[in-house]
Write an enzyme that holds these catalytic residues in place. Structure first.
Site, PDB file in Angstrom:
ATOM      1  CG  HIS A 219      -2.085  -1.105   0.954  1.00 11.74           C
ATOM      2  ND1 HIS A 219      -2.924  -1.116   0.008  1.00 11.74           N
ATOM      3  CD2 HIS A 219      -2.310  -2.293   1.665  1.00 11.74           C
ATOM      4  CE1 HIS A 219      -3.720  -1.904   0.192  1.00 11.74           C
ATOM      5  NE2 HIS A 219      -3.455  -2.787   1.036  1.00 11.74           N
TER       6      HIS A 219
ATOM      7  CB  ILE B 102      -0.765  -8.868  11.218  1.00 10.37           C
ATOM      8  CG1 ILE B 102      -0.107  -8.745  12.614  1.00 10.37           C
ATOM      9  CG2 ILE B 102      -0.072  -8.065  10.471  1.00 10.37           C
ATOM     10  CD1 ILE B 102       0.472  -7.529  13.149  1.00 10.37           C
TER      11      ILE B 102
ATOM     12  CE  LYS C 188      -5.953  -0.282   2.621  1.00  7.64           C
ATOM     13  NZ  LYS C 188      -5.999  -1.254   3.923  1.00  7.64           N
TER      14      LYS C 188
ATOM     15  CB  SER D 212      -5.129  -4.968   4.892  1.00  5.28           C
ATOM     16  OG  SER D 212      -4.798  -3.925   3.839  1.00  5.28           O
TER      17      SER D 212
END
Ligand SMILES: Cc1cc2nc3c(=O)[nH]c(=O)nc-3n(C[C@H](O)[C@H](O)[C@H](O)COP(=O)(O)OP(=O)(O)OC[C@H]3O[C@@H](n4cnc5c(N)ncnc54)[C@H](O)[C@@H]3O)c2cc1C
Length: 481
Positions: free
Chosen positions: A49, A334, A249, A336
């Site tokens: 990202h 953990i 997202k 994204s």
């Protein structure tokens, strides 16, 4: 007695192993699956990202940009696929424009470079296959794509060449605390360690509960992804992001590092931590969403699909801290951008261990790079001729779709591949249009011959995914009885 044992060989465990292998430590990684990277780390979007997505108040935000900047060097040292292709986050409604501005400001505040708002004219020029209804987009050139499984293999290979030990196929079933540290029980043997790093992904809460009943919780959130035929390669050249939702997202268009386009993921909370199924409903959602952005993409182009499970913690952020039990550390929740953040998390955890009193003395010699697999398909005609002359196995193409040779498959096995997926994810054999229809039996033969095991013991991804039944001659007397 190990100084440090890492539980879990995903991208986090492998990055930790490489980072800690710089120091004079007896270090081991224990993984329940037959190979590293076979958890969430092989079933994601493969995006590094850009650095501006997560809020500065979160650990996700702290490590996203810091992690992003580490991948160029890692890709160069560990020879895995990595390309900085950039991303476009698109707005199709006037009420979304403020979000682009806010995100730009958030990124710039932490130093993310090159963020730019693009007009419809610029968008059409750069990405002509996107719909004309986009009114603005935020361009982030720092976004990249990688092969996440190759990254896991590279990180662990580097750690091992620097002395770390790897134990795959060893599920941790219980942990006992004692005066010296911990005893870790697996079905095959007991391990002893002074320090445990819990990097067990969606099972991290269960591992933590083995020493501390009152810990965090992990809630799996499934994401389905669909890989499209090479016919569509180049239809977009950057990652295409919609305006995100509260839980993800959104559905992305992803030009993967090897070329084919992938679309996904969905975001669905599930109870079953083994549920990696894909569904008609998931596909319908993804393609309906993608078509609004790039009308030429169709579900008919799907060549394969998979699902992964995000490890969502009850804090909805990463949990990276010492537990109340001395010597036991959690690197959990953990989700994204965990892949992006992994190298920065590994450095942070190392600093945390140092601050907690672990003596970290650098080894006089630490080799940061590995040779990496050969790539026949990327060689020039002259290089191919020379390779075949040196080793005739380069002259035998096994995977016709991706032009993968017998030499590359043997390299994968020599470097740890034990399954069809292990070979596939190391050298792409079986990843093309026919998805192994032609080459699977040949790869199974090579695995069986090289590992010295009967054909029916060869699996796709470990026990329970056997491909064929034993021949009559291979069934032992007890089995027959
Ligand atoms: C659909 C999807 C898309 C995503 N896309 C992106 C993206 O594009 N970019 C990004 O930055 N992040 C992305 N993510 C997030 C990213 O994949 C994760 O943050 C990352 O892979 C987490 O790594 P991990 O090492 O913590 O977990 P894992 O990879 O799951 O590793 C944990 C390991 O622990 C092992 N383990 C579990 N229990 C035991 C036990 N009892 N004994 C021994 N070993 C055990 C497991 O087998 C596993 O291998 C995505 C996630 C999903 C699901």
């Amino acid at each position: 007695m190990y100084d440090v044992i890492i539980i879990g060989g995903g991208i986090i465990g492998c990055a930790l192993a490489r980072e800690l292998s710089r120091y004079n430590l007896r270090l081991a990684l224990i993984e329940k699956e037959v190979e590293v990277g076979f958890g969430t780390s092989k079933t994601n979007s493969g995006i590094i990202h850009a650095g501006h997505h997560s809020s500065a108040e979160t650990l996700k935000g702290k490590f996203e940009w810091a992690g992003n900047q580490r991948w160029d060097d890692l890709a160069c040292d560990l020879k895995f696929g990595f390309k900085r292709i950039g991303e476009l986050l698109i707005a199709q409604k006037p009420e979304d424009l403020q979000y682009l501005q806010d995100l730009k400001k958030q990124g710039e505040a932490r130093g993310v470079t090159g963020l730019e708002i693009w007009s419809p004219k610029r968008i059409q020029k750069e990405e002509p296959n996107l719909t004309h209804t986009i009114i603005q987009a935020l361009h982030a050139p720092t976004a990249a794509v990688i092969n996440p499984y190759e990254a896991c293999f590279g990180l662990i290979e580097c750690a091992r060449q620097n002395g770390a030990e790897l134990f795959c196929g060893r599920p941790v079933v219980s942990i006992e605390q004692n005066d010296a540290g911990f005893s870790i029980q697996t079905p095959q043997r007991k391990f002893h360690a002074r320090i445990i790093l819990n990097a067990a992904g969606i099972f991290a809460d269960r591992i933590a509960a083995m020493v501390d009943a009152d810990n965090f919780k992990i809630f799996p959130r499934k994401g389905e992804e669909y890989m499209l035929d090479r016919r569509l390669q180049g239809i977009v050249t950057r990652l295409i992001f919609p305006i995100p939702s509260a839980t993800s997202k959104g559905v992305l268009i992803i030009p993967t590092v090897d070329g084919p386009i992938m679309v996904g993921p969905t975001a669905e909370d599930v109870n079953n931590r083994e549920d990696l199924s894909t569904s008609f409903a998931g596909a319908a959602k993804i393609f309906a969403s993608v078509r609004k952005v790039c009308p030429a993409i169709s579900e008919r182009d799907t060549i394969t699909e998979f699902a992964g499970l995000r490890a969502v913690s009850n804090t909805n952020d990463f949990i990276i801290e010492p537990s109340p039990v001395k010597g036991f550390y959690n690197i959990a929740g953990i989700q994204s951008p965990g892949l992006t953040a992994a190298p920065a998390i590994a450095t942070y955890v190392t600093d945390m261990l140092r601050a907690e009193g672990l003596a970290l003395i650098e080894k006089p010699v630490w080799k940061k790079d590995i040779d990496g697999p050969p790539h026949f398909a990327r060689m020039t005609a002259k290089e191919r001729k020379a390779a075949i002359r040196k080793d005739p196995a380069y002259g035998r193409i096994v995977c016709r779709c991706e032009s993968i040779t017998e030499a590359e498959i043997l390299y994968a096995i020599k470097h740890g591949a034990r399954t069809l997926d292990g070979v596939k994810f190391r050298v792409r054999a079986g990843m093309g249009r026919c998805q192994g229809g032609f080459c699977t039996t040949r790869i199974m033969d090579l695995l069986a011959q090289t590992l010295g095991v009967p054909l029916h013991k060869i699996t796709k991804r470990g026990q329970g995914s056997e491909v064929c039944t034993p021949r009559r001659d291979d069934i032992s007397v007890e089995d027959k009885a």
